[in-house]
Design a protein around this motif. Sequence first.
Motif, PDB file in Angstrom:
ATOM      1  N   LEU A 136       0.782  -1.334   0.071  1.00 28.73           N
ATOM      2  CA  LEU A 136       0.048  -0.011   0.007  1.00 28.73           C
ATOM      3  C   LEU A 136       0.863   1.250  -0.110  1.00 28.73           C
ATOM      4  CD1 LEU A 136      -2.920  -0.882   2.417  1.00 28.73           C
ATOM      5  CD2 LEU A 136      -3.050  -0.771  -0.008  1.00 28.73           C
ATOM      6  N   ARG A 137       1.906   1.331   0.929  1.00 34.29           N
ATOM      7  CA  ARG A 137       2.843   2.390   0.798  1.00 34.29           C
ATOM      8  C   ARG A 137       3.624   2.747  -0.440  1.00 34.29           C
ATOM      9  NH1 ARG A 137       3.590   0.680   5.948  1.00 34.29           N
ATOM     10  NH2 ARG A 137       5.369  -0.528   5.583  1.00 34.29           N
ATOM     11  N   ARG A 138       4.106   1.554  -1.099  1.00 39.20           N
ATOM     12  CA  ARG A 138       4.553   1.707  -2.299  1.00 39.20           C
ATOM     13  C   ARG A 138       3.726   2.278  -3.331  1.00 39.20           C
ATOM     14  NH1 ARG A 138       5.302  -0.802  -7.084  1.00 39.20           N
ATOM     15  NH2 ARG A 138       3.946  -2.732  -6.707  1.00 39.20           N
ATOM     16  N   ARG A 139       2.626   1.969  -3.223  1.00 40.15           N
ATOM     17  CA  ARG A 139       1.598   2.347  -4.237  1.00 40.15           C
ATOM     18  C   ARG A 139       0.978   3.687  -4.029  1.00 40.15           C
ATOM     19  NH1 ARG A 139      -0.849  -1.954  -7.729  1.00 40.15           N
ATOM     20  NH2 ARG A 139       0.474  -3.781  -7.688  1.00 40.15           N
ATOM     21  N   ARG A 140       1.354   4.273  -2.723  1.00 41.72           N
ATOM     22  CA  ARG A 140       0.913   5.593  -2.333  1.00 41.72           C
ATOM     23  C   ARG A 140      -0.576   5.496  -2.022  1.00 41.72           C
ATOM     24  NH1 ARG A 140       4.740   9.016  -6.118  1.00 41.72           N
ATOM     25  NH2 ARG A 140       6.494   8.634  -5.052  1.00 41.72           N
ATOM     26  N   ILE A 141      -1.260   4.328  -1.439  1.00 42.93           N
ATOM     27  CA  ILE A 141      -2.628   4.039  -1.048  1.00 42.93           C
ATOM     28  C   ILE A 141      -2.895   4.575   0.405  1.00 42.93           C
ATOM     29  CG2 ILE A 141      -4.477   2.520  -1.094  1.00 42.93           C
ATOM     30  CD1 ILE A 141      -3.335   1.320  -3.445  1.00 42.93           C
ATOM     31  N   THR A 142      -3.578   5.377   0.950  1.00 44.04           N
ATOM     32  CA  THR A 142      -3.884   5.861   1.924  1.00 44.04           C
ATOM     33  C   THR A 142      -5.204   4.924   2.539  1.00 44.04           C
ATOM     34  OG1 THR A 142      -3.438   7.981   1.606  1.00 44.04           O
ATOM     35  CG2 THR A 142      -4.793   7.656   3.536  1.00 44.04           C
ATOM     36  N   VAL A 143      -4.988   4.447   3.564  1.00 45.71           N
ATOM     37  CA  VAL A 143      -6.128   3.446   4.150  1.00 45.71           C
ATOM     38  C   VAL A 143      -7.067   4.307   4.976  1.00 45.71           C
ATOM     39  CG1 VAL A 143      -6.690   1.357   5.508  1.00 45.71           C
ATOM     40  CG2 VAL A 143      -4.803   1.261   3.977  1.00 45.71           C
ATOM     41  N   TYR A 144      -8.394   4.365   4.756  1.00 48.90           N
ATOM     42  CA  TYR A 144      -8.978   5.067   5.643  1.00 48.90           C
ATOM     43  C   TYR A 144     -10.087   3.917   6.332  1.00 48.90           C
ATOM     44  CZ  TYR A 144      -7.891   9.252   3.545  1.00 48.90           C
ATOM     45  OH  TYR A 144      -7.255  10.434   2.684  1.00 48.90           O
ATOM     46  N   HIS A 145     -10.479   4.172   7.722  1.00 46.39           N
ATOM     47  CA  HIS A 145     -11.208   3.451   8.412  1.00 46.39           C
ATOM     48  C   HIS A 145     -12.525   3.694   8.828  1.00 46.39           C
ATOM     49  CE1 HIS A 145      -7.680   0.553   9.084  1.00 46.39           C
ATOM     50  NE2 HIS A 145      -6.946   1.550   9.646  1.00 46.39           N
ATOM     51  N   THR A 146     -13.572   3.222   8.310  1.00 50.85           N
ATOM     52  CA  THR A 146     -14.919   3.810   8.532  1.00 50.85           C
ATOM     53  C   THR A 146     -15.432   3.756   9.902  1.00 50.85           C
ATOM     54  OG1 THR A 146     -16.009   1.977   7.889  1.00 50.85           O
ATOM     55  CG2 THR A 146     -15.590   3.677   6.014  1.00 50.85           C
ATOM     56  N   SER A 147     -14.794   4.438  10.974  1.00 55.34           N
ATOM     57  CA  SER A 147     -15.331   4.436  12.216  1.00 55.34           C
ATOM     58  C   SER A 147     -15.199   5.689  12.865  1.00 55.34           C
ATOM     59  CB  SER A 147     -14.683   3.432  13.187  1.00 55.34           C
ATOM     60  OG  SER A 147     -13.161   3.645  12.983  1.00 55.34           O
ATOM     61  N   ILE A 148     -16.093   6.005  13.949  1.00 53.76           N
ATOM     62  CA  ILE A 148     -16.017   7.212  14.611  1.00 53.76           C
ATOM     63  C   ILE A 148     -14.570   7.548  15.231  1.00 53.76           C
ATOM     64  CG2 ILE A 148     -17.079   8.872  15.994  1.00 53.76           C
ATOM     65  CD1 ILE A 148     -18.720   8.106  13.215  1.00 53.76           C
ATOM     66  N   GLY A 149     -14.001   8.496  14.750  1.00 55.25           N
ATOM     67  CA  GLY A 149     -12.660   8.832  15.750  1.00 55.25           C
ATOM     68  C   GLY A 149     -12.391   9.938  15.368  1.00 55.25           C
ATOM     69  N   VAL A 150     -10.871  10.558  15.334  1.00 50.94           N
ATOM     70  CA  VAL A 150     -10.314  11.589  15.126  1.00 50.94           C
ATOM     71  C   VAL A 150     -10.758  12.349  13.810  1.00 50.94           C
ATOM     72  CG1 VAL A 150      -8.265  13.106  15.120  1.00 50.94           C
ATOM     73  CG2 VAL A 150      -8.479  11.281  16.648  1.00 50.94           C
ATOM     74  N   PHE A 151     -10.588  11.455  12.707  1.00 50.57           N
ATOM     75  CA  PHE A 151     -11.005  11.648  11.245  1.00 50.57           C
ATOM     76  C   PHE A 151     -12.038  10.735  10.868  1.00 50.57           C
ATOM     77  CE2 PHE A 151      -6.310  12.340  12.078  1.00 50.57           C
ATOM     78  CZ  PHE A 151      -6.365  13.768  11.731  1.00 50.57           C
ATOM     79  N   PRO A 152     -13.264  10.964  11.176  1.00 49.96           N
ATOM     80  CA  PRO A 152     -14.465  10.057  10.690  1.00 49.96           C
ATOM     81  C   PRO A 152     -14.696  10.276   9.098  1.00 49.96           C
ATOM     82  CG  PRO A 152     -15.479  12.068  11.861  1.00 49.96           C
ATOM     83  CD  PRO A 152     -13.803  12.155  11.941  1.00 49.96           C
ATOM     84  N   LYS A 153     -14.962   9.063   8.531  1.00 51.43           N
ATOM     85  CA  LYS A 153     -14.967   9.047   7.129  1.00 51.43           C
ATOM     86  C   LYS A 153     -16.569   8.431   6.714  1.00 51.43           C
ATOM     87  CE  LYS A 153     -11.008  10.538   5.870  1.00 51.43           C
ATOM     88  NZ  LYS A 153     -11.020  11.845   5.365  1.00 51.43           N
ATOM     89  N   VAL A 154     -17.214   7.915   7.721  1.00 50.86           N
ATOM     90  CA  VAL A 154     -18.198   7.623   7.755  1.00 50.86           C
ATOM     91  C   VAL A 154     -19.466   8.444   7.250  1.00 50.86           C
ATOM     92  CG1 VAL A 154     -20.384   6.480   8.961  1.00 50.86           C
ATOM     93  CG2 VAL A 154     -17.961   5.764   9.555  1.00 50.86           C
ATOM     94  N   SER A 155     -19.360   9.685   7.567  1.00 47.56           N
ATOM     95  CA  SER A 155     -20.101  10.677   7.055  1.00 47.56           C
ATOM     96  C   SER A 155     -20.031  10.978   5.623  1.00 47.56           C
ATOM     97  CB  SER A 155     -20.038  12.058   7.780  1.00 47.56           C
ATOM     98  OG  SER A 155     -18.668  12.522   7.510  1.00 47.56           O
ATOM     99  N   LEU A 156     -18.903  10.721   4.943  1.00 46.62           N
ATOM    100  CA  LEU A 156     -18.818  10.892   3.515  1.00 46.62           C
ATOM    101  C   LEU A 156     -19.317   9.978   2.606  1.00 46.62           C
ATOM    102  CD1 LEU A 156     -14.905  11.741   3.231  1.00 46.62           C
ATOM    103  CD2 LEU A 156     -16.939  13.173   2.985  1.00 46.62           C
TER     104      LEU A 156
END
Length: 85
Positions: free
Chosen positions: A14-34
């Motif tokens: 993932l790092r080699r391909r420059r892919i960022t992993v997002y977790h869909t859980s409530i936390g400091v940077f929530p992505k569930v809302s998107l």
Amino acid sequence: PLRSEFKKEFLSELRRRRITVYHTSIGVFPKVSLIERAILSIKKLFMRFFLMYKTMDFKNLLKLAELVYNGRRHSSIKNFSPFQV
């Protein structure tokens, strides 16, 4: 969850391909809302087309809603449409 023997290789790939992993859980940077916002937008388009065309052909209506949604600009991706990205 990844098994421990594959996790290191997977994360390095993932790092080699420059892919960022997002977790869909409530936390400091929530992505569930998107995700929820995208689902709500597609549902609204689907219902608009459902009432407009008065058809039970859900497959075509869903495809139409997808095409319209992907053709619109989204502020979450710097005002580009998914087709442009």
